[in-house]
Structures are given as C-alpha cells and as structure tokens.
Write a protein that holds these residues in place. Structure first.
Motif, mmCIF file in Angstrom:
data_model
loop_
_atom_site.group_PDB
_atom_site.id
_atom_site.type_symbol
_atom_site.label_atom_id
_atom_site.label_comp_id
_atom_site.label_asym_id
_atom_site.label_seq_id
_atom_site.Cartn_x
_atom_site.Cartn_y
_atom_site.Cartn_z
ATOM 1 N N ILE A 79 0.844 -1.190 0.000
ATOM 2 C CA ILE A 79 0.000 0.000 0.000
ATOM 3 C C ILE A 79 0.877 1.237 0.000
ATOM 4 O O ILE A 79 1.808 1.337 0.776
ATOM 5 C CB ILE A 79 -0.905 -0.016 1.246
ATOM 6 C CG1 ILE A 79 -1.825 -1.225 1.188
ATOM 7 C CG2 ILE A 79 -1.671 1.271 1.367
ATOM 8 C CD1 ILE A 79 -2.290 -1.688 2.539
ATOM 9 N N LYS A 234 0.268 4.323 -9.656
ATOM 10 C CA LYS A 234 -1.160 4.204 -9.353
ATOM 11 C C LYS A 234 -1.321 4.252 -7.841
ATOM 12 O O LYS A 234 -0.744 3.441 -7.142
ATOM 13 C CB LYS A 234 -1.702 2.873 -9.868
ATOM 14 C CG LYS A 234 -1.619 2.665 -11.367
ATOM 15 C CD LYS A 234 -2.360 1.388 -11.752
ATOM 16 C CE LYS A 234 -1.730 0.696 -12.951
ATOM 17 N NZ LYS A 234 -1.690 1.481 -14.175
ATOM 18 N N ARG A 236 -2.582 3.247 -4.473
ATOM 19 C CA ARG A 236 -3.322 2.114 -3.896
ATOM 20 C C ARG A 236 -3.555 2.424 -2.440
ATOM 21 O O ARG A 236 -2.615 2.534 -1.662
ATOM 22 C CB ARG A 236 -2.575 0.787 -4.051
ATOM 23 C CG ARG A 236 -3.289 -0.374 -3.330
ATOM 24 C CD ARG A 236 -2.737 -1.743 -3.671
ATOM 25 N NE ARG A 236 -3.116 -2.183 -4.995
ATOM 26 C CZ ARG A 236 -4.282 -2.799 -5.278
ATOM 27 N NH1 ARG A 236 -5.183 -2.998 -4.344
ATOM 28 N NH2 ARG A 236 -4.547 -3.165 -6.508
ATOM 29 N N THR B 183 -8.154 -2.876 -0.193
ATOM 30 C CA THR B 183 -7.218 -1.963 -0.841
ATOM 31 C C THR B 183 -7.799 -1.615 -2.205
ATOM 32 O O THR B 183 -8.454 -2.436 -2.842
ATOM 33 C CB THR B 183 -5.817 -2.565 -1.011
ATOM 34 O OG1 THR B 183 -5.851 -3.598 -1.997
ATOM 35 C CG2 THR B 183 -5.306 -3.129 0.297
ATOM 36 N N GLU B 185 -6.844 0.304 -5.931
ATOM 37 C CA GLU B 185 -5.920 0.971 -6.827
ATOM 38 C C GLU B 185 -6.746 1.758 -7.825
ATOM 39 O O GLU B 185 -7.618 1.219 -8.499
ATOM 40 C CB GLU B 185 -5.047 -0.055 -7.551
ATOM 41 C CG GLU B 185 -3.916 0.557 -8.326
ATOM 42 C CD GLU B 185 -3.033 -0.538 -8.917
ATOM 43 O OE1 GLU B 185 -2.025 -0.890 -8.297
ATOM 44 O OE2 GLU B 185 -3.393 -1.058 -9.986
ATOM 45 N N ASN B 210 -9.566 -0.862 -8.842
ATOM 46 C CA ASN B 210 -9.167 -2.258 -8.683
ATOM 47 C C ASN B 210 -9.050 -2.576 -7.194
ATOM 48 O O ASN B 210 -8.164 -2.086 -6.513
ATOM 49 C CB ASN B 210 -7.836 -2.493 -9.393
ATOM 50 C CG ASN B 210 -7.503 -3.955 -9.483
ATOM 51 O OD1 ASN B 210 -6.950 -4.511 -8.549
ATOM 52 N ND2 ASN B 210 -7.879 -4.573 -10.585
#
Lengths: 242, 242
Positions: A79, A234, A236, B183, B185, B210
């Motif tokens: 993360i 990206k 997360r 989590t 993304e 995601n």
DNA sequence: GAGTGGTCTAGACCACGCT
DNA sequence: GCGTGGTCTAGACCACTCA
C-alpha cells in the motif's frame, strides 16, 4: 520509554508504535503485545492505548481480533497511501519506491474565473495566488499540481513562498490558515495542455484529483487541480472497517 | 430517547445523530448541543458521546472547534461519499442524486489466471466465481463491476446467489466471510471491451477501481475490477483531520 | 478457564474561544 | 470567567477465541 509532557501522550505512543511496525520491530503478521501489556510498558491507561490502536487499525496497519489479539497487517508493503494520505503527494511518491523531488514551476498572481470564484467564495476577477508545482519520482515527472489561493489570505510577500513544502505547511506558514478537511473529486482526463510537462502524448489519459481545502469554520482555503501520470504511479489505498 | 440493550449504545447514538443531521433536525452550519448536554439527553457517559462524534467528524459530517462547539458541516450535500463508502456503489450512485438499480449480468465459474491466482493466494486454473454486475443511475449504466471469488469458499449452490446485494452482504451470506479491509488501486483506463455495455466509444477513457478485499486474518476474499463512467458520475469524497 | 479485545462509566484536569 | 471540546485515568463488565 520516557514520554515528554509537551505533546499529547497518545501522539507519542502513536509515533513509537508506528515506528516499531515500519522498522519491523513488530514484524509483518506478528502479534503485538496485548493492550494491558502495552499500557504497562508505556505507563498509560488502557484507554489511551486503545485510541492509538484504533487509529492504526483504520489505516490498515494492524488487524484486531476479539478474543485473539492484535496483528501487524502483512500487506502494508503493498500500500502506498491510506485514506488520510492521498493528498500528500511527496509521501505518496516516496512510499511507491521513488526518490522524490519537487520543482516549483510558478508562483504568481492570476484572476479568478467564475467557477473558481464560486468555489472559493470570492468575487470574479479577485486576485489569486497560483502555485504550479511538479512532483518527480527518480527524476521523472509524475504529478503536476496547481493550487489556487485567494490573495487576500496572503500574510507574507509572495516572493517568500517556498513551493517545496506540502500544501498544509504552505497554508500555515504563508497564509496563517489551518486546513481542517478536504474534498476530492476523482476522474479520468485527457492530458491535453498538461501533456508535454508530464512527458505524455496530447491524447493520453491520466488521473485528475480535484481538491478543495477548508478551514474548520468551513471557509474555502484553496483549490487543488492535480494531474497524475498513472502509467508510472497508481495510488493504492487502504480502508478498514470497525 | 430509549436505547435497547441488544446493540452497542454508541451505534444507536451514532444512528440517531446521523439521522438528525440528514433530516436537518440539526441544520447545515448549525451548532449541535454540547457533549455534556448530549450525554444527559441520551443518559450515557460523555466518553460514549465522544466516540460517536469522533466518527462523524472523520466522515466530515461535523466540524469541532475547541472552546467553541460542534457544528454541522454545510458542505455535506456536495459530497457523494466518504472514505469508508467508496466501495458501496449503490450508495454512491444514490447519494449522487440518481435512482439506482442493479443488473446482474453473469454469475458463473471461470478459471484463475496467473495474476488472479497470485492475488487470491490460490493455484492457477483453480475455480473462481465470476460476478458481473451493472450499476445504473436513472436507467443509464454507470458502473460495471466484476468480482472474482475463490469457488472453494462457496457455501451455497451457485444458483442461489443474488447479485443485487452489496459485496459485503454477498460475501457474508453466500461465502460466510466477513470483509475486514480493502485496498483500492485507482487509475485511468481505456474503455475497450467494456465500452459498449457502458454506452461509450471504444477509445473513451474511464475510471478503474481495482479492489482487493481481505478477512481480518489477512486472507484474500475477492478481487473487484470496476469500471466507472466518470462522465456521468465523479466520486467526490471527504477526509477530515484530527 | 484464561486471556484477548470491545464497550461503557464517572470522574479529573487542560487548552481554547468567546464576551 | 465560563463553557466548550481535548486528553487521560482507573476500573467494571461483556463477547469472543483458543487451548
């Protein structure tokens, strides 16, 4: 452990436990000492320990199981931010494994458009401070960040502004304003005018984070219009329940 | 107010205050009764009131000012979700002012790809349940949601699965699993194969969320691959500090 | 049954804003 | 100075997991 009296105890305990988790003093998947053990170690009440653990839990750093124990989340590594950290770009880039640097592209006065004036609760054509900053990871541009702040809030000469600080610090130091909450609108956008500076094609698409920062009196402090090259990074993020 | 003994008191108080804010019993910008006044009204301790107010504060529903009071955030209306609600698509669409409906497009067995197997901690070619659902606002498709769940977790015949529930309910009812954390993304993607079902051009870009859902024992429960038409609906979320 | 986290209480004192 | 929210304590009881 010795705790100072200047800062809140819970904040100090929070920092210590956070460090222990990041340094794998408490290894991923490992069980933490029980609440009563921790409260003895730090010499604080169980209630104080619990407020700290609750914060770590919503950030996803630890998992709590009633009747069992508290465990380090094995997935923290994957993360790069949590819900309270999406607006700290330097931190986000760093956590994603890059060496971060910031380029201040512009610090100048502009005039408010109709939309900007509405959001910032000022008049059209009122003066704004425009901060344009580029966040780089390992030297490659990743995020283009534009902030607009009503010039009426400015507390120092505009030349003194250091664009390398995070937005909360900028607002505090140069505008004497404390940010209390943010709203963020997330969307997918064409790069267009922002393409070249991010080394993208004009017709490339990227992430737009449109932020609005407010004081605890609900006064609009600044608008953030941010373009993120999500081919490179990206976000997360993590969210836990209960 | 009379509180039942079955549910936690703080949960009941939370619901009541939340309702009062949404129904504008406490109007936007208005000051709430003080903590001690509320604790008297509900007949609970101040500590209990404080845990409830703390939750409402991080969701941005209220603003707290030391030495002053607690106020309803005037901007709640502009926000369609908060940090704990981004994964509840039905709620997100509803809060954005649409009439929401869900179309179950597919409930079937498929085989795990390498990537899927890795994330779900199973073997390649193991069986998965694929849930493909379309979320509509006022009849227009807004979100295409695909979920993959290890078939080994299935606790009922696959035909019994009702795709109109939210994912937490689905996992609980048909797989007997409690989701503990997620989590997400976030990225910008081309519509491509998902274009037609969302009434978009092939080369249109949209938001991809995601998601990975886990139990409180860190077991992967499901992957969510979600495409959101952000021309129609842009998530705007809120985060408060302290 | 022993030990864990989850809920809740009744107090105390502090920091801050307002007037 | 008064009332607000912010921090913290010491203790109680409950719900749960695991051996």
């Amino acid at each position: 452990m010795h705790l100072s009296r200047s800062k809140p105890i819970s904040e100090q305990v929070n920092n210590v436990l956070r460090e222990r988790i990041c340094n794998t003093n408490y290894a991923p998947g490992e069980r933490l000492p029980s609440e009563s053990a921790l409260s003895k170690e730090f010499g604080v009440s169980r209630a104080t320990i619990r407020t700290v653990l609750a914060k770590l839990a919503v950030e996803g750093l630890i998992l709590r199981r009633q009747g069992d124990g508290t465990y380090v989340n094995e997935r923290v590594e994957e993360i790069n931010t949590h819900l309270g950290g999406l607006w700290d770009f330097a931190h986000l880039i760093e956590r994603s494994g890059f060496e971060v640097s910031i380029q201040s592209q512009a610090v100048e006065k502009v005039r408010a458009s109709e939309e900007e004036a509405r959001v910032l609760a000022i008049d059209i054509d009122d003066e704004l401070i425009l901060l344009k900053r580029l966040f780089l990871g390992n030297g490659s541009p990743i995020i283009l960040a534009k902030n607009l702040i009503p010039a009426s809030l400015l507390a120092v000469p505009i030349e003194k502004i250091d664009g390398n600080l995070r937005i909360r610090e900028i607002m505090k130091q140069y505008f004497l304003q404390e940010i209390s909450f943010v709203t963020v609108e997330i969307s997918s956008r064409l790069a267009e005018g922002n393409a070249s500076i991010l080394n993208l094609e004009q017709n490339a698409h990227l992430l737009n984070l449109n932020m609005r920062f407010y004081s605890n009196k609900n006064e609009p402090l600044t608008i953030g219009d941010n373009y993120l090259n999500d081919k490179i990074l990206k976000p997360r993020l993590v969210q836990a329940w209960h």
